[in-house]
Write an enzyme that holds these catalytic residues in place. Structure first.
Site, mmCIF file in Angstrom:
data_model
loop_
_atom_site.group_PDB
_atom_site.id
_atom_site.type_symbol
_atom_site.label_atom_id
_atom_site.label_comp_id
_atom_site.label_asym_id
_atom_site.label_seq_id
_atom_site.Cartn_x
_atom_site.Cartn_y
_atom_site.Cartn_z
ATOM 1 N N ASP A 25 26.254 5.812 20.751
ATOM 2 C CA ASP A 25 25.622 5.934 19.648
ATOM 3 C C ASP A 25 24.032 5.844 20.037
ATOM 4 O OD1 ASP A 25 24.839 6.956 17.230
ATOM 5 O OD2 ASP A 25 25.392 4.583 16.180
ATOM 6 N N HIS A 218 22.434 0.900 10.989
ATOM 7 C CA HIS A 218 21.083 1.420 11.775
ATOM 8 C C HIS A 218 19.491 0.711 11.165
ATOM 9 C CE1 HIS A 218 22.792 4.689 14.340
ATOM 10 N NE2 HIS A 218 23.506 4.702 13.681
ATOM 11 N N CYS A 249 14.765 7.510 17.600
ATOM 12 C CA CYS A 249 13.977 8.797 16.758
ATOM 13 C C CYS A 249 13.915 8.459 18.028
ATOM 14 C CB CYS A 249 13.067 8.542 15.948
ATOM 15 S SG CYS A 249 12.398 9.974 16.330
ATOM 16 N N ASN A 258 20.420 1.334 16.394
ATOM 17 C CA ASN A 258 21.261 0.820 15.761
ATOM 18 C C ASN A 258 21.199 -0.747 15.722
ATOM 19 O OD1 ASN A 258 23.470 2.795 17.084
ATOM 20 N ND2 ASN A 258 24.427 2.507 15.554
HETATM 21 P P1 HMG Z 1 31.885 23.946 16.381
HETATM 22 O O1 HMG Z 1 30.934 24.950 16.771
HETATM 23 O O2 HMG Z 1 31.973 24.191 14.915
HETATM 24 O O3 HMG Z 1 33.094 24.231 16.499
HETATM 25 O O4 HMG Z 1 31.385 22.863 16.340
HETATM 26 P P2 HMG Z 1 33.823 24.989 17.237
HETATM 27 O O5 HMG Z 1 35.545 24.879 17.039
HETATM 28 O O6 HMG Z 1 33.744 27.157 16.414
HETATM 29 O O7 HMG Z 1 33.650 25.381 19.172
HETATM 30 C C1 HMG Z 1 32.143 25.962 19.639
HETATM 31 C C2 HMG Z 1 32.060 25.695 21.151
HETATM 32 O O8 HMG Z 1 32.429 24.208 21.088
HETATM 33 C C3 HMG Z 1 33.536 26.733 21.928
HETATM 34 O O9 HMG Z 1 32.685 26.628 23.207
HETATM 35 C C4 HMG Z 1 34.591 25.494 21.871
HETATM 36 O O10 HMG Z 1 35.338 24.981 22.594
HETATM 37 C C5 HMG Z 1 33.396 24.366 22.107
HETATM 38 P P3 HMG Z 1 32.332 28.165 22.861
HETATM 39 O O11 HMG Z 1 33.851 29.128 23.038
HETATM 40 O O12 HMG Z 1 31.321 28.609 22.571
HETATM 41 O O13 HMG Z 1 31.685 27.688 24.512
HETATM 42 N N1 HMG Z 1 33.876 22.963 21.381
HETATM 43 C C6 HMG Z 1 34.163 22.051 22.710
HETATM 44 N N2 HMG Z 1 33.431 21.023 23.777
HETATM 45 C C7 HMG Z 1 34.135 20.065 24.315
HETATM 46 N N3 HMG Z 1 34.716 19.264 23.943
HETATM 47 C C8 HMG Z 1 34.692 19.404 22.229
HETATM 48 C C9 HMG Z 1 34.861 20.668 21.545
HETATM 49 N N4 HMG Z 1 35.387 21.388 20.466
HETATM 50 C C10 HMG Z 1 34.174 22.762 20.239
HETATM 51 N N5 HMG Z 1 35.531 18.088 21.079
HETATM 52 C C11 HMG Z 1 32.251 20.108 16.571
HETATM 53 C C12 HMG Z 1 32.795 21.733 15.983
HETATM 54 C C13 HMG Z 1 32.991 19.555 16.374
HETATM 55 C C14 HMG Z 1 32.543 20.764 17.759
HETATM 56 C C15 HMG Z 1 30.774 19.908 16.759
HETATM 57 O O14 HMG Z 1 30.224 19.899 15.984
HETATM 58 C C16 HMG Z 1 30.143 18.483 17.569
HETATM 59 O O15 HMG Z 1 30.744 18.209 18.496
HETATM 60 N N6 HMG Z 1 30.148 17.878 16.523
HETATM 61 C C17 HMG Z 1 29.466 15.894 16.881
HETATM 62 C C18 HMG Z 1 28.456 15.840 16.338
HETATM 63 C C19 HMG Z 1 28.330 14.673 16.497
HETATM 64 O O16 HMG Z 1 28.820 14.186 17.737
HETATM 65 N N7 HMG Z 1 27.769 13.533 15.925
HETATM 66 C C20 HMG Z 1 27.470 12.333 16.639
HETATM 67 C C21 HMG Z 1 28.292 11.777 16.344
HETATM 68 S S1 HMG Z 1 28.099 10.796 14.739
HETATM 69 C C22 HMG Z 1 27.386 9.361 14.251
HETATM 70 O O17 HMG Z 1 26.732 9.536 15.287
HETATM 71 C C23 HMG Z 1 27.833 8.564 13.587
HETATM 72 C C24 HMG Z 1 28.260 7.733 13.574
HETATM 73 O O18 HMG Z 1 27.464 6.450 14.589
HETATM 74 C C25 HMG Z 1 27.447 6.506 12.477
HETATM 75 C C26 HMG Z 1 26.731 6.430 11.593
HETATM 76 O O19 HMG Z 1 26.060 6.339 12.316
HETATM 77 O O20 HMG Z 1 27.034 6.842 10.146
HETATM 78 C C27 HMG Z 1 29.870 7.381 14.130
HETATM 79 MG MG MG Z 2 26.326 5.600 13.853
#
Ligand code: HMG
Ligand code: MG
Length: 320
Positions: A25, A218, A249, A258
Protein backbone atom coordinates in the site's frame (compact mmCIF):
# COMPACT_ATOMS: atom_id res chain seq x y z
CA UNK A 1 -18.02 8.11 43.62
CA UNK A 2 -15.64 7.21 40.79
CA UNK A 3 -17.10 7.78 37.35
CA UNK A 4 -17.81 4.56 35.48
CA UNK A 5 -15.90 4.15 32.24
CA UNK A 6 -18.09 3.94 29.14
CA UNK A 7 -15.54 1.64 27.52
CA UNK A 8 -15.55 -2.09 28.29
CA UNK A 9 -11.80 -2.43 28.93
CA UNK A 10 -12.30 -6.14 29.52
CA UNK A 11 -12.57 -6.33 25.72
CA UNK A 12 -8.96 -5.16 25.25
CA UNK A 13 -7.01 -7.85 23.42
CA UNK A 14 -3.80 -9.13 25.05
CA UNK A 15 -2.08 -9.27 21.69
CA UNK A 16 -2.58 -7.44 18.39
CA UNK A 17 -1.38 -8.80 15.07
CA UNK A 18 0.11 -6.04 12.95
CA UNK A 19 -0.24 -6.41 9.19
CA UNK A 20 2.58 -4.40 7.65
CA UNK A 21 1.34 -3.03 4.33
CA UNK A 22 4.21 -0.63 3.54
CA UNK A 23 5.76 -2.62 0.69
CA UNK A 24 2.35 -2.81 -1.04
CA UNK A 25 0.00 0.00 0.00
CA UNK A 26 2.90 2.31 0.81
CA UNK A 27 4.97 1.81 -2.31
CA UNK A 28 1.97 1.76 -4.67
CA UNK A 29 1.22 5.36 -3.68
CA UNK A 30 4.71 6.84 -3.71
CA UNK A 31 5.59 9.21 -6.53
CA UNK A 32 9.03 7.72 -6.92
CA UNK A 33 9.55 4.05 -7.72
CA UNK A 34 12.43 2.15 -6.22
CA UNK A 35 14.19 -0.78 -7.92
CA UNK A 36 13.20 -4.35 -7.08
CA UNK A 37 16.41 -5.02 -5.14
CA UNK A 38 15.64 -2.11 -2.78
CA UNK A 39 12.10 -3.44 -2.21
CA UNK A 40 13.57 -6.88 -1.51
CA UNK A 41 16.04 -5.47 1.01
CA UNK A 42 13.21 -3.47 2.63
CA UNK A 43 11.00 -6.55 2.98
CA UNK A 44 13.91 -8.63 4.28
CA UNK A 45 14.55 -5.98 6.93
CA UNK A 46 10.85 -5.93 7.89
CA UNK A 47 10.99 -9.71 8.25
CA UNK A 48 13.55 -9.32 11.05
CA UNK A 49 11.45 -6.98 13.19
CA UNK A 50 9.11 -9.54 14.73
CA UNK A 51 6.25 -8.70 12.33
CA UNK A 52 4.12 -11.75 11.54
CA UNK A 53 2.68 -10.41 8.30
CA UNK A 54 4.41 -8.38 5.59
CA UNK A 55 2.13 -7.69 2.64
CA UNK A 56 4.63 -7.88 -0.16
CA UNK A 57 3.22 -6.63 -3.45
CA UNK A 58 0.24 -6.81 -5.85
CA UNK A 59 -0.32 -9.00 -8.88
CA UNK A 60 -2.48 -6.38 -10.57
CA UNK A 61 -2.34 -4.79 -13.99
CA UNK A 62 1.00 -2.96 -14.36
CA UNK A 63 -0.85 -0.35 -16.37
CA UNK A 64 -3.01 0.48 -13.35
CA UNK A 65 -0.23 0.31 -10.74
CA UNK A 66 3.15 0.74 -12.45
CA UNK A 67 4.96 1.06 -9.09
CA UNK A 68 4.36 -2.67 -8.48
CA UNK A 69 5.01 -3.93 -12.01
CA UNK A 70 7.97 -5.89 -10.62
CA UNK A 71 5.72 -8.04 -8.38
CA UNK A 72 7.07 -11.36 -9.71
CA UNK A 73 10.72 -10.38 -9.22
CA UNK A 74 10.10 -8.97 -5.74
CA UNK A 75 8.05 -11.89 -4.49
CA UNK A 76 10.53 -14.46 -5.80
CA UNK A 77 13.51 -12.44 -4.53
CA UNK A 78 12.65 -12.03 -0.85
CA UNK A 79 13.89 -14.37 1.87
CA UNK A 80 10.79 -16.07 3.26
CA UNK A 81 11.39 -16.05 7.01
CA UNK A 82 9.85 -18.72 9.21
CA UNK A 83 6.81 -17.45 11.04
CA UNK A 84 6.20 -14.55 8.63
CA UNK A 85 3.33 -14.52 6.12
CA UNK A 86 3.82 -12.68 2.81
CA UNK A 87 0.34 -12.00 1.36
CA UNK A 88 -0.05 -10.40 -2.07
CA UNK A 89 -3.01 -8.61 -3.62
CA UNK A 90 -4.85 -10.27 -6.50
CA UNK A 91 -7.85 -8.70 -8.26
CA UNK A 92 -8.78 -11.57 -10.59
CA UNK A 93 -7.85 -15.01 -11.94
CA UNK A 94 -4.96 -13.58 -13.98
CA UNK A 95 -3.48 -12.15 -10.79
CA UNK A 96 -4.05 -15.39 -8.90
CA UNK A 97 -2.26 -17.38 -11.62
CA UNK A 98 0.74 -15.06 -11.35
CA UNK A 99 0.70 -15.23 -7.54
CA UNK A 100 0.55 -19.03 -7.50
CA UNK A 101 3.31 -19.30 -10.10
CA UNK A 102 5.51 -17.08 -7.92
CA UNK A 103 4.83 -19.31 -4.91
CA UNK A 104 2.42 -17.15 -2.86
CA UNK A 105 0.87 -18.92 0.12
CA UNK A 106 -1.54 -16.12 0.99
CA UNK A 107 -3.43 -13.61 -1.15
CA UNK A 108 -5.80 -10.72 -0.56
CA UNK A 109 -8.78 -9.85 -2.73
CA UNK A 110 -10.21 -6.35 -2.64
CA UNK A 111 -13.52 -4.68 -3.25
CA UNK A 112 -15.26 -1.58 -1.86
CA UNK A 113 -18.41 -0.41 -0.13
CA UNK A 114 -18.75 2.28 -2.80
CA UNK A 115 -19.81 1.42 -6.36
CA UNK A 116 -18.07 4.44 -7.89
CA UNK A 117 -14.76 3.84 -6.12
CA UNK A 118 -14.80 0.16 -7.04
CA UNK A 119 -15.38 0.98 -10.69
CA UNK A 120 -12.47 3.41 -10.68
CA UNK A 121 -10.17 1.05 -8.75
CA UNK A 122 -10.81 -2.31 -10.41
CA UNK A 123 -13.24 -1.52 -13.21
CA UNK A 124 -16.09 -3.55 -11.76
CA UNK A 125 -19.26 -3.08 -9.75
CA UNK A 126 -19.20 -4.51 -6.23
CA UNK A 127 -21.23 -7.53 -7.34
CA UNK A 128 -19.02 -8.10 -10.41
CA UNK A 129 -15.88 -7.95 -8.29
CA UNK A 130 -17.24 -10.52 -5.86
CA UNK A 131 -18.16 -12.77 -8.80
CA UNK A 132 -14.56 -12.46 -9.98
CA UNK A 133 -13.36 -13.64 -6.58
CA UNK A 134 -15.32 -16.94 -6.79
CA UNK A 135 -12.80 -18.67 -9.09
CA UNK A 136 -9.93 -17.03 -7.20
CA UNK A 137 -11.20 -18.59 -3.98
CA UNK A 138 -11.59 -21.97 -5.68
CA UNK A 139 -7.99 -21.79 -6.89
CA UNK A 140 -6.92 -20.80 -3.40
CA UNK A 141 -8.71 -23.76 -1.86
CA UNK A 142 -7.23 -26.18 -4.37
CA UNK A 143 -3.74 -24.86 -3.60
CA UNK A 144 -4.15 -24.51 0.16
CA UNK A 145 -3.69 -20.74 -0.02
CA UNK A 146 -5.24 -18.41 2.56
CA UNK A 147 -7.38 -15.50 1.37
CA UNK A 148 -7.86 -12.21 3.14
CA UNK A 149 -10.34 -9.61 1.86
CA UNK A 150 -10.32 -5.84 1.89
CA UNK A 151 -13.34 -3.60 1.75
CA UNK A 152 -12.42 -0.01 0.83
CA UNK A 153 -14.23 3.23 1.59
CA UNK A 154 -15.89 1.81 4.69
CA UNK A 155 -16.28 5.22 6.31
CA UNK A 156 -16.52 7.44 3.28
CA UNK A 157 -15.85 7.68 -0.42
CA UNK A 158 -14.21 10.46 -2.44
CA UNK A 159 -17.06 10.25 -4.98
CA UNK A 160 -20.11 9.18 -2.95
CA UNK A 161 -19.45 10.83 0.41
CA UNK A 162 -20.60 9.08 3.59
CA UNK A 163 -20.86 5.30 3.56
CA UNK A 164 -23.09 3.65 6.12
CA UNK A 165 -21.84 0.67 8.18
CA UNK A 166 -25.02 -1.12 7.08
CA UNK A 167 -23.64 -1.05 3.52
CA UNK A 168 -20.38 -2.65 4.65
CA UNK A 169 -21.76 -5.49 6.78
CA UNK A 170 -23.39 -7.59 4.01
CA UNK A 171 -20.26 -7.40 1.86
CA UNK A 172 -18.14 -8.56 4.78
CA UNK A 173 -20.58 -11.37 5.53
CA UNK A 174 -20.56 -12.54 1.91
CA UNK A 175 -16.75 -12.55 1.68
CA UNK A 176 -16.46 -14.62 4.86
CA UNK A 177 -19.12 -17.04 3.59
CA UNK A 178 -17.08 -17.44 0.38
CA UNK A 179 -14.06 -18.59 2.39
CA UNK A 180 -12.02 -15.47 3.20
CA UNK A 181 -10.51 -15.82 6.65
CA UNK A 182 -10.40 -12.12 7.55
CA UNK A 183 -11.92 -8.82 6.45
CA UNK A 184 -9.82 -5.68 6.55
CA UNK A 185 -12.01 -2.60 6.86
CA UNK A 186 -10.34 0.14 4.83
CA UNK A 187 -10.77 3.83 5.53
CA UNK A 188 -9.16 4.51 2.18
CA UNK A 189 -9.24 8.30 2.28
CA UNK A 190 -8.87 8.74 6.04
CA UNK A 191 -12.18 10.44 6.72
CA UNK A 192 -13.18 8.38 9.75
CA UNK A 193 -13.30 9.59 13.33
CA UNK A 194 -13.19 7.37 16.45
CA UNK A 195 -16.88 6.96 17.28
CA UNK A 196 -17.80 6.36 13.64
CA UNK A 197 -15.00 3.79 13.36
CA UNK A 198 -16.18 2.04 16.51
CA UNK A 199 -19.79 2.03 15.35
CA UNK A 200 -18.70 0.52 12.03
CA UNK A 201 -17.04 -2.38 13.84
CA UNK A 202 -20.04 -2.81 16.12
CA UNK A 203 -22.42 -3.04 13.15
CA UNK A 204 -20.21 -5.35 11.06
CA UNK A 205 -19.62 -7.50 14.14
CA UNK A 206 -23.28 -8.47 14.05
CA UNK A 207 -22.53 -10.32 10.79
CA UNK A 208 -18.88 -11.32 11.17
CA UNK A 209 -17.09 -12.36 14.35
CA UNK A 210 -14.81 -9.61 15.61
CA UNK A 211 -11.86 -12.04 15.59
CA UNK A 212 -12.16 -12.00 11.78
CA UNK A 213 -12.04 -8.21 11.48
CA UNK A 214 -8.99 -6.03 10.88
CA UNK A 215 -8.84 -2.25 10.62
CA UNK A 216 -6.96 -0.35 7.93
CA UNK A 217 -6.78 3.38 8.48
CA UNK A 218 -5.14 5.91 6.22
CA UNK A 219 -3.99 8.90 8.24
CA UNK A 220 -5.02 11.61 5.80
CA UNK A 221 -6.67 13.71 8.49
CA UNK A 222 -4.60 12.66 11.50
CA UNK A 223 -7.35 10.42 12.94
CA UNK A 224 -5.88 6.98 12.34
CA UNK A 225 -4.35 6.30 15.76
CA UNK A 226 -7.46 7.54 17.57
CA UNK A 227 -9.61 5.35 15.32
CA UNK A 228 -7.43 2.32 16.00
CA UNK A 229 -7.68 2.91 19.75
CA UNK A 230 -11.47 3.16 19.52
CA UNK A 231 -11.61 -0.18 17.70
CA UNK A 232 -8.99 -2.01 19.79
CA UNK A 233 -10.86 -0.98 22.94
CA UNK A 234 -13.85 -3.01 21.78
CA UNK A 235 -11.75 -6.05 20.85
CA UNK A 236 -10.31 -5.61 17.37
CA UNK A 237 -7.01 -7.50 17.41
CA UNK A 238 -5.65 -7.05 13.87
CA UNK A 239 -4.34 -3.69 12.69
CA UNK A 240 -2.91 -2.79 9.26
CA UNK A 241 -0.16 -0.19 9.17
CA UNK A 242 2.67 1.05 7.02
CA UNK A 243 6.12 1.73 8.44
CA UNK A 244 7.02 5.45 8.63
CA UNK A 245 3.56 6.17 7.20
CA UNK A 246 4.64 5.26 3.66
CA UNK A 247 2.11 5.91 0.96
CA UNK A 248 1.38 9.59 1.19
CA UNK A 249 0.12 11.58 -1.71
CA UNK A 250 2.51 11.09 -4.63
CA UNK A 251 2.69 14.83 -5.12
CA UNK A 252 3.40 16.02 -1.55
CA UNK A 253 6.56 14.99 0.27
CA UNK A 254 5.74 14.15 3.89
CA UNK A 255 1.97 13.93 3.33
CA UNK A 256 0.42 11.18 5.48
CA UNK A 257 -0.29 7.76 4.02
CA UNK A 258 -1.31 4.71 6.05
CA UNK A 259 -1.00 5.02 9.80
CA UNK A 260 2.67 4.59 10.71
CA UNK A 261 3.38 1.11 12.09
CA UNK A 262 5.80 2.40 14.72
CA UNK A 263 3.13 4.69 16.16
CA UNK A 264 0.70 1.80 16.45
CA UNK A 265 3.33 -0.42 18.08
CA UNK A 266 4.36 2.36 20.49
CA UNK A 267 0.75 2.98 21.52
CA UNK A 268 -0.01 -0.72 22.00
CA UNK A 269 3.23 -1.24 23.96
CA UNK A 270 2.15 1.55 26.28
CA UNK A 271 -1.21 -0.13 26.78
CA UNK A 272 0.47 -3.43 27.68
CA UNK A 273 -0.78 -5.06 24.48
CA UNK A 274 1.75 -7.33 22.86
CA UNK A 275 2.70 -7.10 19.18
CA UNK A 276 6.02 -8.96 19.11
CA UNK A 277 7.52 -6.11 17.05
CA UNK A 278 10.87 -4.52 17.94
CA UNK A 279 10.43 -0.79 17.60
CA UNK A 280 14.03 0.21 16.80
CA UNK A 281 14.54 -2.42 14.10
CA UNK A 282 11.18 -1.50 12.63
CA UNK A 283 11.99 2.21 12.41
CA UNK A 284 15.40 1.41 10.91
CA UNK A 285 13.65 -0.55 8.14
CA UNK A 286 11.35 2.44 7.59
CA UNK A 287 14.24 4.90 7.46
CA UNK A 288 15.99 2.67 4.92
CA UNK A 289 13.06 2.85 2.49
CA UNK A 290 12.34 6.52 3.21
CA UNK A 291 15.89 7.37 2.23
CA UNK A 292 15.66 5.25 -0.93
CA UNK A 293 12.47 7.11 -1.86
CA UNK A 294 13.90 10.50 -0.95
CA UNK A 295 10.93 11.10 1.31
CA UNK A 296 10.49 12.24 4.88
CA UNK A 297 9.01 9.82 7.40
CA UNK A 298 5.61 11.10 8.51
CA UNK A 299 5.79 9.84 12.07
CA UNK A 300 7.39 11.86 14.85
CA UNK A 301 8.75 8.62 16.30
CA UNK A 302 10.70 7.89 13.13
CA UNK A 303 11.92 11.49 12.97
CA UNK A 304 13.21 11.15 16.54
CA UNK A 305 15.20 8.04 15.62
CA UNK A 306 16.41 9.70 12.42
CA UNK A 307 17.71 12.69 14.38
CA UNK A 308 19.37 10.59 17.09
CA UNK A 309 23.10 11.31 17.16
CA UNK A 310 25.18 8.27 16.41
CA UNK A 311 26.62 6.78 19.64
CA UNK A 312 30.23 7.62 18.74
CA UNK A 313 29.50 11.33 18.25
CA UNK A 314 30.00 13.35 21.43
CA UNK A 315 27.43 16.11 21.27
CA UNK A 316 28.03 17.20 24.82
CA UNK A 317 24.35 16.73 25.71
CA UNK A 318 25.04 13.59 27.73
CA UNK A 319 27.05 15.64 30.22
CA UNK A 320 23.97 17.44 31.57
P1 HMG B 1 -9.39 -4.03 -16.73
O1 HMG B 1 -8.72 -3.06 -17.64
O2 HMG B 1 -10.87 -3.98 -16.61
O3 HMG B 1 -8.92 -5.52 -16.99
O4 HMG B 1 -8.74 -3.84 -15.30
P2 HMG B 1 -9.00 -6.50 -18.21
O5 HMG B 1 -9.32 -7.84 -17.66
O6 HMG B 1 -9.85 -5.93 -19.31
O7 HMG B 1 -7.49 -6.52 -18.70
C1 HMG B 1 -6.85 -5.38 -19.25
C2 HMG B 1 -5.36 -5.67 -19.40
O8 HMG B 1 -4.76 -5.92 -18.13
C3 HMG B 1 -5.08 -6.91 -20.22
O9 HMG B 1 -3.83 -6.70 -20.85
C4 HMG B 1 -4.92 -7.99 -19.19
O10 HMG B 1 -4.13 -9.06 -19.60
C5 HMG B 1 -4.20 -7.23 -18.10
P3 HMG B 1 -3.72 -6.24 -22.39
O11 HMG B 1 -4.38 -7.36 -23.15
O12 HMG B 1 -4.47 -4.96 -22.49
O13 HMG B 1 -2.27 -6.11 -22.58
N1 HMG B 1 -4.45 -7.78 -16.75
C6 HMG B 1 -3.48 -8.10 -15.88
N2 HMG B 1 -2.15 -8.01 -15.96
C7 HMG B 1 -1.44 -8.42 -14.88
N3 HMG B 1 -2.01 -8.87 -13.74
C8 HMG B 1 -3.35 -8.96 -13.64
C9 HMG B 1 -4.14 -8.56 -14.72
N4 HMG B 1 -5.46 -8.53 -14.94
C10 HMG B 1 -5.64 -8.05 -16.19
N5 HMG B 1 -3.90 -9.40 -12.51
C11 HMG B 1 -8.00 -4.83 -13.25
C12 HMG B 1 -9.15 -4.64 -14.21
C13 HMG B 1 -8.57 -5.44 -12.00
C14 HMG B 1 -6.97 -5.74 -13.87
C15 HMG B 1 -7.36 -3.44 -12.97
O14 HMG B 1 -8.38 -2.55 -12.65
C16 HMG B 1 -6.36 -3.46 -11.86
O15 HMG B 1 -5.32 -4.10 -11.96
N6 HMG B 1 -6.63 -2.69 -10.77
C17 HMG B 1 -5.76 -2.68 -9.62
C18 HMG B 1 -6.01 -1.45 -8.84
C19 HMG B 1 -5.18 -1.48 -7.57
O16 HMG B 1 -4.26 -2.27 -7.41
N7 HMG B 1 -5.53 -0.57 -6.65
C20 HMG B 1 -4.83 -0.46 -5.42
C21 HMG B 1 -5.10 -1.60 -4.49
S1 HMG B 1 -6.58 -1.42 -3.57
C22 HMG B 1 -6.14 -0.40 -2.26
O17 HMG B 1 -5.07 0.15 -2.24
C23 HMG B 1 -7.09 -0.27 -1.11
C24 HMG B 1 -6.61 -1.03 0.13
O18 HMG B 1 -5.34 -0.57 0.56
C25 HMG B 1 -7.63 -0.86 1.28
C26 HMG B 1 -8.00 0.59 1.52
O19 HMG B 1 -7.10 1.42 1.80
O20 HMG B 1 -9.18 0.88 1.44
C27 HMG B 1 -6.48 -2.52 -0.16
MG1 MG C 1 -5.02 1.13 1.80
Amino acid sequence: MAKQSAVPFSALPERVRIVEVGPRDGLQNEARSVPADVKIEFINRLSKTGLEVVETTSFVSPRWIPQLADADEVFRGIDKADGVAYPVLVPNVAGMERALAAGAREVAVFTAASETFNRKNINASIAESIDRFEPVLEMAKANDVRVRAYISCVLGCPYEGDIKPEAVAPIAERLIAMGCYEISLGDTIGVGTPLAARRLVQVVQESVDISQLAVHFHDTRGQALANILACVEIGVAVVDASVTGLGGCPYANGAPGNVATEEVVYMLNGMGIETGVDLDTLVDAGLYISEALGRLPTSDLAKLQQDKPSPDVDTGFNKF
